[in-house]
Design an enzyme around this catalytic site. Structure first.
Site: not given
Length: 283
Positions: A262, A227, A253, A230, A136, A163
């Site tokens: 995706y 993004h 994630h 990414r 990110r 994150k």
């Protein structure tokens, strides 16, 4: 209706007003009477949804927004005592899921040629972390030189502030090492991308330089973002056959269903499928 709109902020009132005017016109054409809050029934709402969906072909997002405006108006009317009960609203329409925007091979090549022509080793390194390690933008700018290990045959970056404060390690392939290595060799600050007044570069700075390179590559600068780089990383490795659990770990994630987006076909994928069915190779 005007009294209701007067209770809202200017921007909200303008948006709600346009949606309510559309409903008012449809109601008067369909029922032959002027729109009043107390006359709106569940059947009216169903018919209006059907009209927007099948006759006018509006997107689910537009239909949901217009029904939300009607609901807000009727809820206000109920609070004012103009109606006793709200009609039953149709269920929220779900929108078809599409894979996030990513660069295809031609777009990626054009973008990278634009970066290479500039010859800015700092920009190369920042873009390499997002495009070849899937970081990110917030993770990239806060990377420290000690977080990266690069050798002739392998490399990795340690993300310490992902994150949810999750730590992860991401291997860096040869292309990524080639973009990151020259800047890493010059690093002499606490952060890999130091700011001009201490700390590190802002995400905004990275966003602007990416827009610059996209423009130079004759791509839409508003559609090429950190993004998107990414997303390009994630899309490429998924399509190369890497399993979704591994991809989730690389992206940081915590939920597999976040990564699963995706696997959805993009609009470009759908177009190619149709072209292929109708005309072989589409030429």
């Amino acid at each position: 209706m005007k009294e209701f709109l007067g209770t809202l902020g200017q921007t909200t009132a303008r948006a709600y007003g346009e949606d309510l005017i559309d409903f008012s016109r449809w109601f008067e054409e369909s029922d032959g009477i002027e729109l009043v809050a107390g006359l709106v029934t569940t059947l009216d709402l169903r018919d209006y949804l059907s009209h927007m969906l099948t006759v006018r072909g509006l997107k689910p997002s537009t239909i949901n927004r217009r029904l939300a405006a009607i609901r807000a108006w009727l809820q206000w009317a109920k609070r004012k005592g103009a109606i006793n009960d709200l009609p039953v609203f149709p269920r929220h329409l779900s929108e078809p899921k599409r894979a996030p925007k990513s660069l295809d091979r031609v777009e990626e090549a054009r973008f990278l040629r634009s970066v290479a022509r500039e010859g800015n080793v700092r920009d190369n390194a920042a873009i390499g972390l997002m495009l070849y390690a899937g970081l990110r933008v917030s993770e990239a700018v806060s990377t420290k030189p000690s977080d990266i290990e690069i050798g002739e045959r392998k490399g990795k970056v340690i993300v310490r502030n992902g994150k949810g404060m999750k730590r992860r390690e991401v291997p860096i392939n040869a292309d990524g090492r080639g973009m990151i290595g020259p800047w890493l060799a010059k690093a002499n600050s606490d952060y890999l991308f130091p700011g001009s007044v201490g700390g590190h570069l802002s995400p905004r700075t990275i966003q602007e330089l990416i827009k610059k390179y996209a423009y130079q590559a004759q791509l839409d600068p508003n559609s090429v973002t950190p993004h998107v780089l990414r997303h390009t990383f994630a899309t490429k490795i998924l399509r190369s056959g890497v399993d979704i659990v591994t991809v989730a770990a690389l992206l940081g994630h915590s939920r597999i269903d976040t990564t699963a987006i995706y696997t959805q076909p993009s609009w470009r994928d759908l177009e190619r499928a149709v072209d292929g069915r109708e005309g072989g190779n589409g030429e």
